[in-house]
Enzyme design. Structure first.
Site, PDB file in Angstrom:
ATOM      1  N   SER A 167       2.252 -39.087  55.894  1.00 27.73           N
ATOM      2  CA  SER A 167       1.376 -38.470  56.884  1.00 27.73           C
ATOM      3  C   SER A 167       2.003 -38.610  58.278  1.00 27.73           C
ATOM      4  O   SER A 167       3.135 -38.179  58.476  1.00 27.73           O
ATOM      5  CB  SER A 167      -0.030 -39.098  56.803  1.00 27.73           C
ATOM      6  OG  SER A 167      -0.967 -38.314  57.469  1.00 27.73           O
ATOM      7  N   ASP A 186       0.590 -21.526  35.674  1.00 21.18           N
ATOM      8  CA  ASP A 186       1.693 -22.411  35.257  1.00 21.18           C
ATOM      9  C   ASP A 186       1.741 -22.569  33.739  1.00 21.18           C
ATOM     10  O   ASP A 186       2.515 -23.381  33.220  1.00 21.18           O
ATOM     11  CB  ASP A 186       1.579 -23.776  35.947  1.00 21.18           C
ATOM     12  CG  ASP A 186       0.247 -24.459  35.683  1.00 21.18           C
ATOM     13  OD1 ASP A 186      -0.369 -24.211  34.633  1.00 21.18           O
ATOM     14  OD2 ASP A 186      -0.185 -25.261  36.545  1.00 21.18           O
ATOM     15  N   HIS A 240      -4.006 -36.184  49.731  1.00 23.31           N
ATOM     16  CA  HIS A 240      -3.236 -36.584  50.903  1.00 23.31           C
ATOM     17  C   HIS A 240      -2.583 -37.952  50.691  1.00 23.31           C
ATOM     18  O   HIS A 240      -3.266 -38.971  50.767  1.00 23.31           O
ATOM     19  CB  HIS A 240      -4.125 -36.594  52.142  1.00 23.31           C
ATOM     20  CG  HIS A 240      -3.360 -36.842  53.406  1.00 23.31           C
ATOM     21  ND1 HIS A 240      -2.309 -36.060  53.802  1.00 23.31           N
ATOM     22  CD2 HIS A 240      -3.478 -37.801  54.348  1.00 23.31           C
ATOM     23  CE1 HIS A 240      -1.817 -36.513  54.937  1.00 23.31           C
ATOM     24  NE2 HIS A 240      -2.510 -37.583  55.286  1.00 23.31           N
ATOM     25  N   ASP A 288      -3.229 -31.492  48.957  1.00 24.74           N
ATOM     26  CA  ASP A 288      -3.431 -32.181  50.230  1.00 24.74           C
ATOM     27  C   ASP A 288      -4.378 -31.357  51.102  1.00 24.74           C
ATOM     28  O   ASP A 288      -4.022 -30.267  51.548  1.00 24.74           O
ATOM     29  CB  ASP A 288      -2.072 -32.367  50.922  1.00 24.74           C
ATOM     30  CG  ASP A 288      -2.159 -33.276  52.141  1.00 24.74           C
ATOM     31  OD1 ASP A 288      -3.198 -33.243  52.845  1.00 24.74           O
ATOM     32  OD2 ASP A 288      -1.189 -34.010  52.408  1.00 24.74           O
ATOM     33  N   ILE A 291      -4.933 -28.452  37.326  1.00 29.18           N
ATOM     34  CA  ILE A 291      -3.848 -28.762  38.265  1.00 29.18           C
ATOM     35  C   ILE A 291      -2.980 -27.517  38.433  1.00 29.18           C
ATOM     36  O   ILE A 291      -2.476 -26.971  37.448  1.00 29.18           O
ATOM     37  CB  ILE A 291      -2.990 -29.931  37.724  1.00 29.18           C
ATOM     38  CG1 ILE A 291      -3.842 -31.199  37.618  1.00 29.18           C
ATOM     39  CG2 ILE A 291      -1.784 -30.178  38.616  1.00 29.18           C
ATOM     40  CD1 ILE A 291      -3.189 -32.299  36.809  1.00 29.18           C
ATOM     41  N   ASP A 348      -5.279 -27.200  33.132  1.00 29.53           N
ATOM     42  CA  ASP A 348      -5.597 -28.625  33.118  1.00 29.53           C
ATOM     43  C   ASP A 348      -6.190 -29.078  34.443  1.00 29.53           C
ATOM     44  O   ASP A 348      -6.206 -30.265  34.747  1.00 29.53           O
ATOM     45  CB  ASP A 348      -4.335 -29.444  32.795  1.00 29.53           C
ATOM     46  CG  ASP A 348      -3.215 -29.176  33.788  1.00 29.53           C
ATOM     47  OD1 ASP A 348      -3.404 -28.314  34.676  1.00 29.53           O
ATOM     48  OD2 ASP A 348      -2.153 -29.824  33.686  1.00 29.53           O
ATOM     49  N   ASP A 392      -5.455 -21.381  37.461  1.00 21.37           N
ATOM     50  CA  ASP A 392      -4.943 -22.566  36.754  1.00 21.37           C
ATOM     51  C   ASP A 392      -3.963 -22.212  35.646  1.00 21.37           C
ATOM     52  O   ASP A 392      -3.115 -23.017  35.273  1.00 21.37           O
ATOM     53  CB  ASP A 392      -6.119 -23.387  36.198  1.00 21.37           C
ATOM     54  CG  ASP A 392      -5.721 -24.796  35.785  1.00 21.37           C
ATOM     55  OD1 ASP A 392      -4.567 -25.191  36.056  1.00 21.37           O
ATOM     56  OD2 ASP A 392      -6.560 -25.507  35.197  1.00 21.37           O
TER      57      ASP A 392
END
Ligand code: NAG
Ligand code: NAG
Ligand code: NAG
Ligand code: NAG
Ligand code: NAG
Ligand code: NAG
Ligand code: NAG
Ligand code: NAG
Ligand code: NAG
Ligand code: NAG
Ligand code: NAG
Length: 524
Positions: free
Chosen positions: A187, A259, A438, A398, A265, A263, A256
């Protein structure tokens, strides 16, 4: 270089022998022996491993009242003046089991806070470690008011001074210079690492910079502009907190599978062109849906921010990050760091109203660039030429600093230095960490050894040890193996692992195999 390293190693070996027997006494005495330019040594203290140290004088807003110290250390605390109206508080922690390596930690937000947990993590790994308070105490930016020297400390001077002084103290204590020098931060800490690479390219051999807050003025404008988009909680443009999980699910529904596997992600949010209109309420429906005006707010949230002259101020929030962003920057309140930065560092006016932030303010802050904080130089050739290595990583969920900015900086360096990725690879690699929020947390395989925590110490699965291997053994990481523990608790076992890809490649499911196994995914 080589002969120098051998001499340093030999001296280091001798120093270890001398110290092994009288570490405690030597630690007690060192405070009175040190001579630090512009410095006042407060104390030196032997701390046995396992001690739960408390910090009664430490600013309460830092929320770090205590820290368990993993290994025997000598703790040295001091103040170093950086001008006639500014200075840093810093600590140097010197482990008994020294590897010969030196490391500086960084800070977070606008603080003001020594990150004791990072110091504990790295002394536990045998680094002689420094941490500074960034020139002021506490989490707010109030100390910048009427004092550009404190702004300079924050922008670069605290880390730089800490490194110069810390290396000297380490040398004096062990009786030998360090072998290699490292940096670890996320950060604001990520920005500080990049600042050193850009402006002080000879102080580190390896820099690990996570979720860097670089392009700092523009980032701060971007963080603050969300309040001007959403308005306060009673505005018709505002999106209530209860909608963010619904929006998150809608984004997963749309993106989703890009990719290859659903899942929760997104492996590459860049490929997600989310359509918020899908959530507009039908006739008679008022639950879990948006008005057209709210959908417009959402469309703007996921769009890049441009300035008056059409230039890019900052890239878009990446889809997938909205749950954290909903709490942090889309909550209907001015973003505190933006308010403080503009009030105390940019305009020197405590009455400046963050609700009035507009493109003229973005341009003014970027031009003024207090303390040289922007951290956006694209020529890293001095760092490269003396053998420096840079690893950046950024969580793709993030919700505070868009990960798109880390790709933007990587590409800016590529263009500035006129180098393709295959050539940047020799000194600069960027890893996108899917499902990480983050700096840490999130549904992804986010444990990569970026901080204290429970990741493996294997260089394949620990980004700090990957850096050490790169610097010292010349093996560069091709991927970073991330781990997700069940409920983020190591003792409950591993939920899944994923090998995070080196930018610009992205992870794609192979259409066969167990998706919790890294081998079932390919970087393409
Ligand atoms: C360390 O001490 C503090 C303050 O006494 C206490 O709150 C904290 O729980 C302790 N930590 C551990 C791990 O014992
Ligand atoms: C000590 O402080 C003075 C004045 O602030 C400065 O000019 C000098 O460079 C500093 N010395 C070191 C070694 O940092
Ligand atoms: C502090 O130093 C600056 C120059 O860096 C000088 O202009 C100023 O007068 C000094 N202030 C005090 C209080 O000595
Ligand atoms: C910060 O806090 C330390 C005590 O932890 C104190 O000694 C120092 O003077 C403070 N610095 C500033 C700038 O207030
Ligand atoms: C502690 O931090 C807060 C927030 O940054 C600040 O307002 C306050 O002045 C600090 N307290 C001390 C004693 O430095
Ligand atoms: C929102 O609330 C503020 C007071 O908190 C009030 O001044 C303002 O008029 C309200 N706006 C709307 C659109 O209701
Ligand atoms: C209301 O709209 C949302 C978003 O399109 C949808 O998910 C939900 O099923 C709708 N509810 C009703 C009762 O139609
Ligand atoms: C910052 O924003 C200004 C416009 O306000 C733009 O001209 C400049 O290129 C941006 N800088 C960076 C590093 O993004
Ligand atoms: C470097 O290589 C040597 C020899 O293979 C090995 O013992 C050492 O652990 C390696 N160090 C790192 C940091 O990978
Ligand atoms: C993980 O956490 C969830 C929610 O708190 C809980 O229901 C579940 O039992 C936990 N799983 C384990 C294995 O502890
Ligand atoms: C066993 C275990 O889970 N240890 C630590 C994992 O990391 C967190 C912080 O990230 C610690 O609080 C746990 O104690």
């Amino acid at each position: 270089m080589r002969i120098g390293s051998i001499i340093a190693l030999a001296a280091f070996g001798a120093a270890r022998l001398v110290l092994a027997n009288n570490f405690e006494a030597h630690c007690r005495d060192i405070a009175s022996q040190l001579d630090v330019a512009n410095g006042t040594v407060w104390f030196s203290q032997y701390v046995p491993g396992g001690t739960n140290l408390t910090f009664p004088d430490y600013n309460v807003t830092c929320a770090r009242p205590s820290q368990v110290i993993p290994k025997d250390i000598c703790r040295i605390a001091l103040y170093v003046a950086t001008s006639n109206r500014s200075g840093i508080s810093m600590e140097t922690w010197l482990p008994r089991d020294w590897t010969g390596r030196f490391l500086s930690t960084g800070n977070g937000g606008l603080g003001g806070c020594i990150q004791y947990e990072d110091m504990a993590y790295t002394v536990g790994l045998g680094f002689a470690t420094v941490g500074g308070n960034n020139g002021h105490n506490g989490t707010s930016g109030g100390a910048f008011y009427n004092n550009p020297d404190v702004v300079q400390d924050f922008a670069w001077r605290s880390v730089y001074t800490g490194v110069v002084v810390g290396k000297q103290i380490s040398h004096d204590f062990y009786g030998a210079p360090h072998t290699k020098s490292y940096y670890l931060g996320c950060s604001t800490g990520g920005r500080q690492g990049l600042k050193m690479v850009q402006d002080f390219p000879d102080i580190f051999d390896g820099v690990v910079a996570g979720a860097p807050a670089n392009a700092f003025n523009n980032l701060t404008s971007w963080s603050g502009h969300f309040y001007t988009l959403t308005g306060p909680a009673n505005a018709s443009t505002f999106i209530p907190a209860s909608m963010w999980p619904v929006i998150h699910q809608d984004i997963l529904n749309q993106c989703d599978r890009i990719d290859g596997y659903a899942d929760g992600i997104l492996e590459d949010p860049d490929l997600c062109q989310y359509r918020p209109e899908s959530l507009i309420c039908g006739p008679g429906n008022t639950t879990n849906c948006l008005t057209g005006e709210q959908a417009n707010t959402l469309r703007q949230i996921f769009s890049p921010l441009y300035g008056l002259d059409g230039s890019l101020v900052y890239p878009r929030l990446q889809p997938g990050a909205e749950r954290v962003a909903g709490q942090a920057i889309l909550n209907g309140r001015p973003f505190p760091y933006t308010a403080d930065w503009f009030r105390y560092a940019v305009y020197n006016d405590p009455n400046w109203d963050p609700a009035t932030l507009d493109a003229a303010d973005y341009a003014y802050a970027a031009r003024l660039n207090p303390g040289g904080i922007e951290t956006w130089k694209g020529d890293l050739s001095t760092f490269r030429d003396r053998g420096g290595k840079l690893l950046t990583y950024h969580g793709l969920q993030d919700g505070i600093i868009s990960s798109d900015n880390s790709a933007r900086y990587y590409n800016y360096v590529s263009r500035t230095m006129n180098l393709p990725s295959s050539a940047l690879d020799s000194f600069y690699r960027y890893f996108r960490i899917s499902g990480m929020e983050h700096c840490s947390g999130g549904p992804g395989a986010w444990q990569i050894g970026q901080s204290r925590g429970n990741a493996s110490l294997s260089p394949d699965a620990n980004i700090l040890m990957a850096m050490v291997r790169w610097v010292e053994n010349r093996t560069a990481p091709e991927s970073i193996l991330g781990t997700k523990f069940v409920n983020d608790t190591r003792s409950l076992g591993v939920a899944f692992q994923r090998a995070h890809c080196k930018y610009p490649t992205r992870n794609v499911y192979s259409e066969s195999g167990d998706p919790t196994e890294p081998e079932s995914w390919n970087c393409v």
